[in-house]
Design a protein around this motif. Structure first.
Motif, PDB file in Angstrom:
ATOM      1  N   UNK A  65      14.360  33.544  -4.156  1.00 23.11           N
ATOM      2  CA  UNK A  65      14.985  32.214  -3.957  1.00 23.11           C
ATOM      3  C   UNK A  65      14.100  31.565  -3.214  1.00 23.11           C
ATOM      4  N   UNK A  66      14.310  29.877  -3.332  1.00 25.81           N
ATOM      5  CA  UNK A  66      13.222  28.948  -2.672  1.00 25.81           C
ATOM      6  C   UNK A  66      13.335  29.451  -1.349  1.00 25.81           C
ATOM      7  N   UNK A  67      14.514  29.429  -0.425  1.00 23.78           N
ATOM      8  CA  UNK A  67      14.331  29.679   0.954  1.00 23.78           C
ATOM      9  C   UNK A  67      13.596  31.016   1.532  1.00 23.78           C
ATOM     10  N   UNK A  68      13.376  31.980   0.556  1.00 21.19           N
ATOM     11  CA  UNK A  68      12.734  33.082   0.618  1.00 21.19           C
ATOM     12  C   UNK A  68      11.283  32.865   0.707  1.00 21.19           C
ATOM     13  N   UNK A  69      10.666  31.787   0.160  1.00 17.57           N
ATOM     14  CA  UNK A  69       9.153  31.417   0.034  1.00 17.57           C
ATOM     15  C   UNK A  69       8.611  31.689   1.475  1.00 17.57           C
ATOM     16  N   UNK A  70       9.123  31.337   2.534  1.00 21.33           N
ATOM     17  CA  UNK A  70       8.517  31.252   3.948  1.00 21.33           C
ATOM     18  C   UNK A  70       8.092  32.836   4.254  1.00 21.33           C
ATOM     19  N   UNK A  71       8.892  33.754   3.508  1.00 18.45           N
ATOM     20  CA  UNK A  71       8.358  35.290   3.862  1.00 18.45           C
ATOM     21  C   UNK A  71       7.143  35.836   3.371  1.00 18.45           C
ATOM     22  N   UNK A  72       6.570  34.923   2.596  1.00 17.29           N
ATOM     23  CA  UNK A  72       5.279  35.449   1.980  1.00 17.29           C
ATOM     24  C   UNK A  72       4.203  34.538   2.625  1.00 17.29           C
ATOM     25  N   UNK A  73       2.786  35.245   2.294  1.00 22.61           N
ATOM     26  CA  UNK A  73       1.546  34.345   2.877  1.00 22.61           C
ATOM     27  C   UNK A  73       0.865  33.743   1.609  1.00 22.61           C
ATOM     28  N   UNK A  74       1.110  32.489   1.339  1.00 18.21           N
ATOM     29  CA  UNK A  74       0.384  31.901   0.110  1.00 18.21           C
ATOM     30  C   UNK A  74      -0.967  31.251   0.452  1.00 18.21           C
ATOM     31  N   UNK A  75      -1.688  31.293  -0.784  1.00 18.77           N
ATOM     32  CA  UNK A  75      -3.186  30.841  -0.882  1.00 18.77           C
ATOM     33  C   UNK A  75      -3.033  29.388  -0.310  1.00 18.77           C
ATOM     34  N   UNK A  76      -3.921  28.700   0.318  1.00 21.40           N
ATOM     35  CA  UNK A  76      -3.796  27.467   1.145  1.00 21.40           C
ATOM     36  C   UNK A  76      -3.593  26.420   0.153  1.00 21.40           C
ATOM     37  N   UNK A  77      -4.093  26.341  -1.218  1.00 26.67           N
ATOM     38  CA  UNK A  77      -3.883  25.266  -2.107  1.00 26.67           C
ATOM     39  C   UNK A  77      -2.384  25.309  -2.575  1.00 26.67           C
ATOM     40  N   UNK A  78      -1.654  26.426  -2.399  1.00 22.55           N
ATOM     41  CA  UNK A  78      -0.214  26.513  -2.691  1.00 22.55           C
ATOM     42  C   UNK A  78       0.737  26.028  -1.838  1.00 22.55           C
ATOM     43  N   UNK A  79       0.198  26.214  -0.471  1.00 27.19           N
ATOM     44  CA  UNK A  79       1.234  25.771   0.694  1.00 27.19           C
ATOM     45  C   UNK A  79       1.908  24.409   0.446  1.00 27.19           C
ATOM     46  N   UNK A  80       1.297  23.379   0.348  1.00 24.03           N
ATOM     47  CA  UNK A  80       2.208  22.066   0.161  1.00 24.03           C
ATOM     48  C   UNK A  80       3.252  22.153  -0.810  1.00 24.03           C
ATOM     49  N   UNK A  81       3.217  22.937  -1.820  1.00 25.67           N
ATOM     50  CA  UNK A  81       4.253  23.273  -2.612  1.00 25.67           C
ATOM     51  C   UNK A  81       5.219  24.026  -2.236  1.00 25.67           C
ATOM     52  N   UNK A  82       5.039  25.044  -1.460  1.00 25.06           N
ATOM     53  CA  UNK A  82       5.741  26.059  -0.797  1.00 25.06           C
ATOM     54  C   UNK A  82       6.874  25.131   0.106  1.00 25.06           C
ATOM     55  N   UNK A  83       5.985  24.206   0.948  1.00 22.74           N
ATOM     56  CA  UNK A  83       6.596  23.474   1.980  1.00 22.74           C
ATOM     57  C   UNK A  83       7.682  22.563   1.293  1.00 22.74           C
ATOM     58  N   UNK A  84       7.256  21.922   0.211  1.00 18.44           N
ATOM     59  CA  UNK A  84       8.098  21.108  -0.502  1.00 18.44           C
ATOM     60  C   UNK A  84       9.415  21.698  -0.969  1.00 18.44           C
ATOM     61  N   UNK A  85       9.217  23.039  -1.620  1.00 22.34           N
ATOM     62  CA  UNK A  85      10.426  23.809  -2.068  1.00 22.34           C
ATOM     63  C   UNK A  85      11.378  24.404  -0.945  1.00 22.34           C
ATOM     64  N   UNK A  86      10.822  24.523   0.032  1.00 22.52           N
ATOM     65  CA  UNK A  86      11.505  25.020   1.150  1.00 22.52           C
ATOM     66  C   UNK A  86      12.478  23.840   1.852  1.00 22.52           C
ATOM     67  N   UNK A  87      11.988  22.644   1.784  1.00 24.96           N
ATOM     68  CA  UNK A  87      12.615  21.252   2.157  1.00 24.96           C
ATOM     69  C   UNK A  87      13.843  21.038   1.221  1.00 24.96           C
ATOM     70  N   UNK A  88      13.492  21.167  -0.054  1.00 26.97           N
ATOM     71  CA  UNK A  88      14.295  20.822  -1.214  1.00 26.97           C
ATOM     72  C   UNK A  88      15.632  21.703  -1.109  1.00 26.97           C
ATOM     73  N   UNK A  89      15.237  23.012  -0.638  1.00 26.57           N
ATOM     74  CA  UNK A  89      16.261  24.050  -0.688  1.00 26.57           C
ATOM     75  C   UNK A  89      17.438  24.146   0.288  1.00 26.57           C
ATOM     76  N   UNK A  90      16.920  23.236   1.533  1.00 26.52           N
ATOM     77  CA  UNK A  90      17.741  22.998   2.459  1.00 26.52           C
ATOM     78  C   UNK A  90      19.270  22.177   2.199  1.00 26.52           C
TER      79      UNK A  90
END
Length: 129
Positions: free
Chosen positions: A104-129
């Motif tokens: 689930x989008x809120x679970x993405x913060x439990x994983x360590x992502x490649x640096x280039x992917x991090x901005x997309x992870x952060x955006x998805x986390x914001x959108x899931x709130x």
């Protein structure tokens, strides 16, 4: 600069597909949104359909652009072009990755992502709130 496409693939349950890069690959052990390098004359949706079939043995339907992030890894600079996509079918079979997970989008913060992917992870986390 290398152009790389990444798919933010959703399933019917609202989960997103992520994959961990296997040992021996650059960014080994880090999670990413799957995809790959654009080939000459190929647009992003074509690249994503091809790469996801080659790397994961799945069929997707790209649905729209999500964002672009340029990242310098030192030895290589990439332009990561993210698109949202829908999972259509296929039994996942890994070649460039050693693990995958539907989260689930809120679970993405439990994983360590490649640096280039991090901005997309952060955006998805914001959108899931």
């Amino acid at each position: 600069m290398i152009e790389v496409a990444a798919a933010i693939i959703h399933n019917k349950e609202g989960q997103i597909l992520i994959a961990r890069r296997r040992q021996g690959k650059s960014q080994a052990g880090l999670w990413e949104f799957p995809g790959g390098k654009l080939e000459a004359g190929e647009d992003v949706p074509q690249c994503l359909r091809r790469e996801l079939m080659e790397e994961l043995n799945i069929t997707i339907r790209p649905t729209g652009a999500y964002g672009v992030n340029e990242h310098n890894y030192g030895s290589v600079q990439i332009m990561l072009i993210a698109w949202k996509a829908e999972f259509l079918e296929g039994e996942i079979s890994l070649s460039d990755h050693d693990e995958y997970s539907w989260v689930l989008p809120a679970e993405l913060e439990s994983f360590v992502f490649a640096p280039a992917d991090v901005p997309f992870v952060e955006r998805l986390l914001k959108e899931s709130c």
